[in-house]
Design an enzyme around this catalytic site. Structure first.
Site, PDB file in Angstrom:
ATOM      1  N   GLU A 150       0.702  -3.280  -6.229  1.00 29.70           N
ATOM      2  CA  GLU A 150       1.691  -2.368  -5.671  1.00 29.70           C
ATOM      3  C   GLU A 150       2.770  -1.962  -6.684  1.00 29.70           C
ATOM      4  O   GLU A 150       3.171  -0.809  -6.722  1.00 29.70           O
ATOM      5  CB  GLU A 150       2.341  -3.014  -4.436  1.00 29.70           C
ATOM      6  N   ASP A 151       3.229  -2.896  -7.481  1.00 28.17           N
ATOM      7  CA  ASP A 151       4.415  -2.648  -8.304  1.00 28.17           C
ATOM      8  C   ASP A 151       4.145  -2.464  -9.790  1.00 28.17           C
ATOM      9  O   ASP A 151       5.075  -2.254 -10.563  1.00 28.17           O
ATOM     10  CB  ASP A 151       5.429  -3.801  -8.138  1.00 28.17           C
TER      11      ASP A 151
END
Ligand code: MN
Length: 479
Positions: free
Chosen positions: A76-77
């Site tokens: 996600e990051d």
């Protein structure tokens, strides 16, 4: 409170020494990817995944799951993709991280519909691989523990969601420690004044009963040891939210019979019952408070003997007697299998979830039946996550049902044939009609007749559970 990578590695070395290298590799990989990212507290971002992995390691998670804990925010990051993780580690780690990523895009300021879809993803991921939910629970737990840097609005939103979705999920798989901590942190943010006042009272009672508990502790420990029953005893008090629930039912804090408890652990089941006898010889039991969850496990596989005794100074104290193995299941639920069945974790857990946990079948049915996400979430909350009642079948087995369930729900929970031939029931020795609303601890004997008309369409409204409604509809379509 935050743990370091050294703490994590020491823990892994203790229970899974051959995997130290793999976990170290996952740490270095995650650290490199999250480099330059910081948490709202100002700490380096990597502290978060390390602590999530630590919570998992405390439950003796297998190495794939611990690695997934370290890598859970990378897809996600950071620029890394699922395929990269699969190549670098293995397909299982990649699937777990991907699974957690898919359910972590909760965004509360967005439309209700999006929330419904997200919540559904969280709940149904349990049917794919329960370890996804366990990583997510560890993630949520660490985020809740470190929530003081968030805005008050966000704190309340997260707490509400934790109370409504994550704590009940933890309960369903029997992870009591996680459930209790999630509830207490959420409660603290949702009702801060109430939280502090209960905490204060709890501490007072703990202080004033310390002597009494210690005396009981030593006396019980001694009598069991004298009778050649090796044992370990721990003192525990109910969690703050648990006390709050009792208070809101009208109990006074001094009358909560399981506020204070002694947890007595012995080697095997025979010794559990023998210990109970010696405890009852020392302290008079409150007769109607005895519960045998060894022969009648809770639906989330919790097993223990519960007895409440008149302790020193007339204080009510609960004694929970169980084996060491049961205690692991009682504290960590399904995750205990990591320990018991190394290597086969995923398969064993998923299999047991299907066969032994009553909520699982209902969840699959609700998922099949409700196309709309918000309807799905509403149904799960009212059917699986709200207060349930427990009733006895004629053979003494316990059936779990949502509050408001009728004989119809009970019959279909037993089987389709029983439901389709149902004509009435005898509850606690009294004849009742099929729409009788069941109460906790009712003893139920269903009456069936092969020549009955079968379930009528209007029964759909008299049933609470999705399983029953689906089968009644199916029957009426057929004729
Ligand atoms: Mn996270």
């Amino acid at each position: 409170m935050n743990k370091t990578f050294d703490d994590l590695i020491n823990l892994i070395r203790e229970y899974n020494p051959t995997e130290v290298g793999k976990v170290t590799k996952a740490y270095n990989y995650a650290k490199m990817l999250h480099n330059g990212q910081y948490r709202e507290s100002g700490e380096e971002y990597i502290t978060h995944p390390v602590n999530v992995a630590y919570i998992l390691a405390e439950m003796h998670a297998d190495s794939d799951t611990v690695c997934a804990g370290l890598l859970h925010d990378t897809i996600e990051d950071t620029p890394v993709r699922k395929e990269d993780i699969a190549e670098e580690f293995n397909a299982d780690v990649a699937n777990l991280v991907d699974g957690v990523t898919k359910i972590s895009k909760m965004n509360f300021s967005s439309k209700e519909e999006e929330n419904g879809a997200n919540t559904r993803k969280i709940i149904t991921s349990i049917t794919e691989d329960v370890r996804i939910i366990i990583v997510k629970l560890a993630d949520r737990l660490h985020n809740m523990r470190t929530m003081e840097f968030k805005k008050p609005f966000k704190q309340k939103e997260n707490s509400l969601e934790t109370m409504e979705i994550f704590a009940p999920l933890a309960y369903c798989i029997g992870a009591y420690r996680i459930k209790s901590e999630l509830e207490d942190i959420s409660f603290k943010y949702l009702m801060p004044d109430m939280y502090s006042s209960i905490l204060e009272n709890k501490l007072k009672i703990e202080a004033s009963s310390e002597e009494c508990l210690k005396e009981m502790f030593y006396k019980i420990h001694r009598i069991l040891s004298d009778r050649d029953i090796p044992n370990e005893i721990k003192i525990r008090t109910k969690n703050i939210y648990g006390i709050y629930k009792k208070l809101s039912e009208g109990y006074k804090i001094s009358n909560i019979h399981d506020l204070l408890a002694l947890k007595i652990m012995v080697d095997d089941i025979d010794r559990c019952y023998l210990s109970l006898r010696y405890i009852h010889e020392l302290y008079h039991p409150v007769n109607d408070k005895f519960k045998d969850y060894i022969c009648n496990p809770k639906t989330n596989m919790y097993r223990s003997l519960h007895t409440t005794v008149f302790g020193k100074d007339d204080r009510l104290v609960q004694a929970q007697v169980r084996t060491f193995d049961m205690d692991k299941v009682d504290s960590f639920g399904l995750t205990t299998y990591w320990d018991i069945n190394k290597g086969e974790a995923r398969h064993t857990m998923q299999q047991d979830l299907k066969n032994k946990y009553q909520f699982f079948r209902s969840l699959v049915e609700i998922n099949k039946e409700f196309g709309d996400n918000q309807d799905f979430v509403r149904q799960v909350k009212s059917e699986l996550f709200s207060n349930n009642i427990y009733v006895y079948n004629t053979d003494g087995s316990v059936i779990e049902l949502p509050v408001g369930s009728t004989i119809i729900d009970f019959a279909y929970k037993i089987s389709k044939t029983v439901g389709n031939t149902l004509v009435g029931a005898i509850v606690n020795d009294r004849y009742v009609p099929v729409d009788y609303v069941l109460h906790n601890k009712d003893r139920v004997k269903v009456l069936t007749d092969n020549l009955s008309f079968g379930p009528r369409e209007e029964w759909i409204d008299k049933a609470q559970t999705t399983g029953a409604k689906v089968l009644i509809r199916e029957f009426n379509r057929r004729i």
